[in-house]
Enzyme design. Structure first.
Site, PDB file in Angstrom:
ATOM      1  N   ASP A   1       3.421  -2.535  -8.981  1.00 58.60           N
ATOM      2  CA  ASP A   1       2.974  -1.438  -9.828  1.00 58.60           C
ATOM      3  C   ASP A   1       1.451  -1.372  -9.824  1.00 58.60           C
ATOM      4  O   ASP A   1       0.779  -2.284 -10.309  1.00 58.60           O
ATOM      5  CB  ASP A   1       3.481  -1.657 -11.256  1.00 58.60           C
ATOM      6  CG  ASP A   1       3.076  -0.541 -12.196  1.00 58.60           C
ATOM      7  OD1 ASP A   1       3.873   0.396 -12.375  1.00 58.60           O
ATOM      8  OD2 ASP A   1       1.960  -0.606 -12.758  1.00 58.60           O
TER       9      ASP A   1
ATOM     10  N   TYR B   1      -6.739   1.737 -11.240  1.00 56.74           N
ATOM     11  CA  TYR B   1      -6.966   0.304 -11.041  1.00 56.74           C
ATOM     12  C   TYR B   1      -7.969   0.039  -9.918  1.00 56.74           C
ATOM     13  O   TYR B   1      -8.515  -1.064  -9.834  1.00 56.74           O
ATOM     14  CB  TYR B   1      -5.658  -0.419 -10.701  1.00 56.74           C
ATOM     15  CG  TYR B   1      -4.568  -0.345 -11.748  1.00 56.74           C
ATOM     16  CD1 TYR B   1      -4.810   0.186 -13.019  1.00 56.74           C
ATOM     17  CD2 TYR B   1      -3.287  -0.800 -11.467  1.00 56.74           C
ATOM     18  CE1 TYR B   1      -3.802   0.264 -13.964  1.00 56.74           C
ATOM     19  CE2 TYR B   1      -2.272  -0.731 -12.408  1.00 56.74           C
ATOM     20  CZ  TYR B   1      -2.529  -0.197 -13.651  1.00 56.74           C
ATOM     21  OH  TYR B   1      -1.526  -0.123 -14.572  1.00 56.74           O
TER      22      TYR B   1
ATOM     23  N   LYS C   1      -0.021   5.739  -9.961  1.00 59.06           N
ATOM     24  CA  LYS C   1      -0.129   6.642 -11.107  1.00 59.06           C
ATOM     25  C   LYS C   1      -1.304   7.607 -10.949  1.00 59.06           C
ATOM     26  O   LYS C   1      -2.348   7.257 -10.379  1.00 59.06           O
ATOM     27  CB  LYS C   1      -0.313   5.840 -12.400  1.00 59.06           C
ATOM     28  CG  LYS C   1       0.725   4.735 -12.603  1.00 59.06           C
ATOM     29  CD  LYS C   1       0.481   3.960 -13.888  1.00 59.06           C
ATOM     30  CE  LYS C   1       1.291   2.677 -13.916  1.00 59.06           C
ATOM     31  NZ  LYS C   1       0.727   1.613 -13.054  1.00 59.06           N
TER      32      LYS C   1
ATOM     33  N   HIS D   1      -0.353   8.791 -15.735  1.00 62.11           N
ATOM     34  CA  HIS D   1      -0.766   7.540 -16.362  1.00 62.11           C
ATOM     35  C   HIS D   1      -0.857   7.655 -17.888  1.00 62.11           C
ATOM     36  O   HIS D   1      -0.416   6.751 -18.616  1.00 62.11           O
ATOM     37  CB  HIS D   1      -2.114   7.096 -15.777  1.00 62.11           C
ATOM     38  CG  HIS D   1      -2.356   5.636 -15.847  1.00 62.11           C
ATOM     39  ND1 HIS D   1      -3.144   4.966 -14.933  1.00 62.11           N
ATOM     40  CD2 HIS D   1      -1.939   4.695 -16.720  1.00 62.11           C
ATOM     41  CE1 HIS D   1      -3.172   3.676 -15.243  1.00 62.11           C
ATOM     42  NE2 HIS D   1      -2.460   3.494 -16.325  1.00 62.11           N
TER      43      HIS D   1
END
Length: 273
Positions: free
Chosen positions: A46, A51, A76, A107
Protein backbone atom coordinates in the site's frame (compact mmCIF):
# COMPACT_ATOMS: atom_id res chain seq x y z
CA UNK A 1 3.37 -19.28 10.02
CA UNK A 2 0.14 -19.72 8.03
CA UNK A 3 -0.99 -18.13 4.80
CA UNK A 4 -2.52 -14.72 4.26
CA UNK A 5 -6.29 -15.02 3.82
CA UNK A 6 -7.92 -13.30 0.86
CA UNK A 7 -11.15 -11.31 0.95
CA UNK A 8 -13.36 -10.69 -2.07
CA UNK A 9 -14.21 -7.08 -2.92
CA UNK A 10 -17.61 -6.04 -4.24
CA UNK A 11 -16.48 -6.39 -7.87
CA UNK A 12 -15.06 -9.89 -7.41
CA UNK A 13 -11.40 -8.87 -7.09
CA UNK A 14 -9.61 -10.75 -4.33
CA UNK A 15 -7.44 -8.79 -1.88
CA UNK A 16 -4.89 -10.12 0.63
CA UNK A 17 -6.17 -9.26 4.11
CA UNK A 18 -2.67 -8.44 5.39
CA UNK A 19 -0.58 -5.94 3.50
CA UNK A 20 2.59 -3.92 3.89
CA UNK A 21 2.39 -0.16 4.37
CA UNK A 22 5.08 2.31 3.35
CA UNK A 23 3.84 5.62 4.77
CA UNK A 24 6.73 7.79 5.99
CA UNK A 25 9.32 5.48 4.44
CA UNK A 26 11.67 7.76 2.45
CA UNK A 27 12.00 7.13 -1.26
CA UNK A 28 15.67 6.26 -0.94
CA UNK A 29 14.98 3.73 1.84
CA UNK A 30 11.82 1.98 0.66
CA UNK A 31 13.24 -0.65 -1.69
CA UNK A 32 14.81 -2.89 0.95
CA UNK A 33 11.82 -3.07 3.34
CA UNK A 34 9.46 -3.87 0.47
CA UNK A 35 11.88 -6.50 -0.82
CA UNK A 36 12.04 -8.09 2.65
CA UNK A 37 8.25 -7.97 2.95
CA UNK A 38 7.76 -9.73 -0.37
CA UNK A 39 10.42 -12.26 0.55
CA UNK A 40 8.59 -12.88 3.85
CA UNK A 41 5.34 -13.60 2.03
CA UNK A 42 3.44 -10.31 1.90
CA UNK A 43 1.66 -9.91 -1.44
CA UNK A 44 -0.13 -6.61 -0.83
CA UNK A 45 1.74 -3.27 -0.85
CA UNK A 46 0.00 0.00 0.00
CA UNK A 47 1.57 3.25 -1.20
CA UNK A 48 0.34 6.69 -2.30
CA UNK A 49 1.39 9.60 -4.48
CA UNK A 50 1.80 11.67 -1.33
CA UNK A 51 4.29 9.21 0.16
CA UNK A 52 6.80 10.13 -2.54
CA UNK A 53 8.06 6.55 -2.79
CA UNK A 54 6.09 4.99 -5.66
CA UNK A 55 9.22 4.66 -7.78
CA UNK A 56 11.02 2.74 -5.05
CA UNK A 57 8.03 0.49 -4.49
CA UNK A 58 7.98 -0.27 -8.20
CA UNK A 59 11.69 -1.02 -8.18
CA UNK A 60 11.29 -3.43 -5.26
CA UNK A 61 8.44 -5.21 -7.04
CA UNK A 62 10.51 -5.63 -10.20
CA UNK A 63 13.50 -6.93 -8.26
CA UNK A 64 11.51 -9.32 -6.08
CA UNK A 65 10.80 -11.78 -8.84
CA UNK A 66 7.18 -12.33 -7.75
CA UNK A 67 4.73 -12.70 -10.62
CA UNK A 68 2.72 -9.50 -11.09
CA UNK A 69 -0.58 -11.38 -11.00
CA UNK A 70 0.33 -12.63 -7.51
CA UNK A 71 0.73 -9.09 -6.15
CA UNK A 72 -1.84 -6.56 -5.00
CA UNK A 73 -0.66 -2.96 -5.37
CA UNK A 74 -2.57 0.05 -4.02
CA UNK A 75 -1.81 3.71 -4.57
CA UNK A 76 -3.77 6.87 -3.90
CA UNK A 77 -4.77 10.16 -5.47
CA UNK A 78 -3.42 13.20 -3.62
CA UNK A 79 -5.62 16.09 -2.50
CA UNK A 80 -4.18 18.65 -4.90
CA UNK A 81 -5.14 16.46 -7.87
CA UNK A 82 -8.87 15.97 -7.41
CA UNK A 83 -9.54 18.09 -10.51
CA UNK A 84 -7.09 16.12 -12.67
CA UNK A 85 -7.35 12.60 -11.31
CA UNK A 86 -6.85 10.91 -14.67
CA UNK A 87 -3.54 12.65 -15.25
CA UNK A 88 -2.43 12.05 -11.67
CA UNK A 89 -3.17 8.35 -12.07
CA UNK A 90 -0.97 8.26 -15.18
CA UNK A 91 1.89 9.78 -13.19
CA UNK A 92 1.53 7.22 -10.39
CA UNK A 93 1.39 4.33 -12.84
CA UNK A 94 4.50 5.59 -14.60
CA UNK A 95 6.40 6.00 -11.32
CA UNK A 96 5.42 2.49 -10.23
CA UNK A 97 6.47 1.14 -13.62
CA UNK A 98 3.32 -0.97 -13.83
CA UNK A 99 0.68 -1.55 -16.48
CA UNK A 100 -2.11 -1.44 -13.91
CA UNK A 101 -2.73 -1.12 -10.18
CA UNK A 102 -5.01 -3.38 -8.23
CA UNK A 103 -6.62 -0.59 -6.21
CA UNK A 104 -6.71 3.19 -6.64
CA UNK A 105 -8.07 5.33 -3.81
CA UNK A 106 -8.96 8.97 -3.20
CA UNK A 107 -6.61 9.67 -0.30
CA UNK A 108 -8.75 12.28 1.54
CA UNK A 109 -12.18 13.74 0.73
CA UNK A 110 -11.25 17.42 1.20
CA UNK A 111 -14.91 18.43 1.63
CA UNK A 112 -13.89 22.10 1.60
CA UNK A 113 -12.88 21.71 -2.06
CA UNK A 114 -15.87 19.47 -2.90
CA UNK A 115 -14.17 17.89 -5.89
CA UNK A 116 -14.09 14.26 -4.78
CA UNK A 117 -17.10 13.29 -6.90
CA UNK A 118 -15.37 14.72 -9.96
CA UNK A 119 -12.21 12.83 -9.03
CA UNK A 120 -14.08 9.59 -8.53
CA UNK A 121 -15.79 9.87 -11.93
CA UNK A 122 -12.35 10.12 -13.53
CA UNK A 123 -11.33 7.03 -11.56
CA UNK A 124 -14.39 5.20 -12.88
CA UNK A 125 -12.94 5.73 -16.36
CA UNK A 126 -9.58 4.32 -15.25
CA UNK A 127 -11.44 1.31 -13.90
CA UNK A 128 -13.38 0.84 -17.14
CA UNK A 129 -10.10 0.94 -19.08
CA UNK A 130 -8.72 -1.89 -16.93
CA UNK A 131 -5.82 0.17 -15.62
CA UNK A 132 -7.13 -0.22 -12.07
CA UNK A 133 -8.79 -3.46 -11.04
CA UNK A 134 -10.75 -1.74 -8.28
CA UNK A 135 -11.31 1.82 -7.05
CA UNK A 136 -12.26 3.22 -3.68
CA UNK A 137 -11.68 5.90 -1.09
CA UNK A 138 -9.72 6.63 2.05
CA UNK A 139 -10.67 8.65 5.11
CA UNK A 140 -14.29 9.06 3.98
CA UNK A 141 -16.97 9.60 6.60
CA UNK A 142 -20.53 8.40 6.10
CA UNK A 143 -21.69 11.74 4.68
CA UNK A 144 -18.90 11.71 2.09
CA UNK A 145 -19.79 8.15 1.12
CA UNK A 146 -23.49 8.95 0.86
CA UNK A 147 -22.76 11.81 -1.54
CA UNK A 148 -20.48 9.60 -3.62
CA UNK A 149 -23.01 6.75 -3.74
CA UNK A 150 -25.73 9.16 -4.88
CA UNK A 151 -23.71 10.85 -7.62
CA UNK A 152 -21.50 8.12 -9.13
CA UNK A 153 -22.00 4.67 -10.65
CA UNK A 154 -19.41 2.40 -9.04
CA UNK A 155 -19.73 1.58 -5.35
CA UNK A 156 -16.27 2.04 -3.76
CA UNK A 157 -14.58 -1.30 -3.24
CA UNK A 158 -12.73 -0.03 -0.16
CA UNK A 159 -12.77 2.69 2.47
CA UNK A 160 -9.37 2.92 4.14
CA UNK A 161 -9.66 4.66 7.52
CA UNK A 162 -7.76 5.23 10.73
CA UNK A 163 -8.74 2.30 12.91
CA UNK A 164 -7.19 0.76 16.01
CA UNK A 165 -8.19 -0.30 19.54
CA UNK A 166 -9.65 2.71 21.29
CA UNK A 167 -10.82 4.08 17.93
CA UNK A 168 -12.52 1.12 16.29
CA UNK A 169 -14.93 3.14 14.09
CA UNK A 170 -17.74 0.65 14.68
CA UNK A 171 -20.46 2.82 13.12
CA UNK A 172 -18.46 3.60 9.99
CA UNK A 173 -17.44 -0.04 9.64
CA UNK A 174 -21.11 -1.00 9.85
CA UNK A 175 -22.01 1.53 7.16
CA UNK A 176 -19.22 0.25 4.94
CA UNK A 177 -20.35 -3.33 5.44
CA UNK A 178 -24.00 -2.51 4.70
CA UNK A 179 -22.97 -1.06 1.34
CA UNK A 180 -20.49 -3.76 0.36
CA UNK A 181 -17.47 -1.54 1.02
CA UNK A 182 -14.44 -3.28 2.51
CA UNK A 183 -12.89 -1.52 5.51
CA UNK A 184 -9.12 -1.15 5.53
CA UNK A 185 -7.29 0.01 8.67
CA UNK A 186 -4.43 2.46 8.66
CA UNK A 187 -2.44 3.13 11.83
CA UNK A 188 -3.60 -0.32 12.98
CA UNK A 189 -1.68 -0.29 16.26
CA UNK A 190 -2.18 3.41 16.91
CA UNK A 191 1.06 5.22 17.60
CA UNK A 192 2.42 2.05 19.08
CA UNK A 193 3.89 2.84 22.45
CA UNK A 194 0.83 3.91 24.43
CA UNK A 195 -1.34 1.07 23.18
CA UNK A 196 1.34 -1.61 23.14
CA UNK A 197 2.29 -0.80 26.74
CA UNK A 198 -1.27 -1.22 27.99
CA UNK A 199 -1.29 -3.86 30.78
CA UNK A 200 -4.64 -5.32 29.70
CA UNK A 201 -3.31 -5.86 26.17
CA UNK A 202 -0.09 -7.32 27.55
CA UNK A 203 -2.12 -9.80 29.55
CA UNK A 204 -4.06 -10.94 26.49
CA UNK A 205 -0.86 -11.19 24.46
CA UNK A 206 0.64 -13.40 27.18
CA UNK A 207 -2.45 -15.61 27.11
CA UNK A 208 -2.03 -16.29 23.39
CA UNK A 209 1.76 -16.36 23.49
CA UNK A 210 2.26 -13.43 21.13
CA UNK A 211 3.53 -9.87 21.19
CA UNK A 212 1.07 -7.04 21.82
CA UNK A 213 1.49 -5.88 18.20
CA UNK A 214 0.70 -9.35 16.84
CA UNK A 215 -2.31 -9.54 19.14
CA UNK A 216 -3.70 -6.24 17.83
CA UNK A 217 -3.14 -7.29 14.23
CA UNK A 218 -5.02 -10.50 14.95
CA UNK A 219 -7.88 -8.43 16.40
CA UNK A 220 -8.09 -6.54 13.09
CA UNK A 221 -8.10 -9.73 11.05
CA UNK A 222 -10.89 -11.24 13.11
CA UNK A 223 -12.94 -8.03 12.78
CA UNK A 224 -12.67 -8.50 9.01
CA UNK A 225 -10.46 -5.48 8.35
CA UNK A 226 -7.76 -5.39 5.71
CA UNK A 227 -4.70 -4.24 7.60
CA UNK A 228 -1.17 -3.17 6.66
CA UNK A 229 1.33 -2.64 9.44
CA UNK A 230 4.38 -0.57 8.58
CA UNK A 231 7.96 -1.23 9.61
CA UNK A 232 11.43 -0.89 8.16
CA UNK A 233 12.92 -3.34 10.65
CA UNK A 234 13.37 -6.83 9.14
CA UNK A 235 12.54 -8.65 12.37
CA UNK A 236 9.38 -6.58 12.90
CA UNK A 237 8.32 -7.04 9.27
CA UNK A 238 8.52 -10.80 9.77
CA UNK A 239 6.91 -10.67 13.22
CA UNK A 240 3.92 -8.76 11.85
CA UNK A 241 3.39 -11.55 9.32
CA UNK A 242 3.13 -14.26 11.97
CA UNK A 243 -0.50 -13.69 12.86
CA UNK A 244 -2.34 -16.53 11.12
CA UNK A 245 -1.72 -19.51 13.37
CA UNK A 246 -3.54 -18.37 16.51
CA UNK A 247 -6.93 -16.90 17.38
CA UNK A 248 -8.48 -14.63 19.97
CA UNK A 249 -11.61 -15.72 21.78
CA UNK A 250 -14.70 -13.53 22.07
CA UNK A 251 -13.78 -12.20 25.51
CA UNK A 252 -10.29 -11.24 24.31
CA UNK A 253 -11.73 -9.53 21.23
CA UNK A 254 -14.16 -7.54 23.37
CA UNK A 255 -11.43 -6.57 25.83
CA UNK A 256 -9.20 -5.23 23.04
CA UNK A 257 -12.13 -3.31 21.54
CA UNK A 258 -12.70 -1.71 24.96
CA UNK A 259 -9.13 -0.43 25.37
CA UNK A 260 -8.84 3.35 25.75
CA UNK A 261 -7.76 5.51 22.83
CA UNK A 262 -8.71 8.25 20.42
CA UNK A 263 -8.13 9.51 16.90
CA UNK A 264 -4.45 10.24 16.37
CA UNK A 265 -4.47 11.37 12.75
CA UNK A 266 -6.27 14.23 11.03
CA UNK A 267 -10.06 14.46 11.07
CA UNK A 268 -11.25 14.11 7.45
CA UNK A 269 -13.78 16.90 8.00
CA UNK A 270 -10.98 19.37 8.67
CA UNK A 271 -7.99 17.80 6.92
CA UNK A 272 -7.35 20.68 4.55
CA UNK A 273 -3.76 19.90 3.60
Amino acid sequence: MGEVPYLTLNNGVRIPQLGFGVWQVPADEVVEPVRIALETGYRHVDTAAAYGNEEGVGQAIREAGVAREDLFVTTKLWNADHANAGEAFDVSLRKLGLDYVDLYLIHWPRPDKDQYVEAYRAMEKVLAEGRARAIGVSNFHQAHLEKLLAETEVVPAVNQIELHPGFDQAELRAFNRAHGIQTEAWSPIGQGKGLLDNPALAEIAAEVGRTPAQTVLRWHLQLGNVVFPKSVTPARIRENFEVFDFALNAAQMDAISALPGERIGANPETAFF
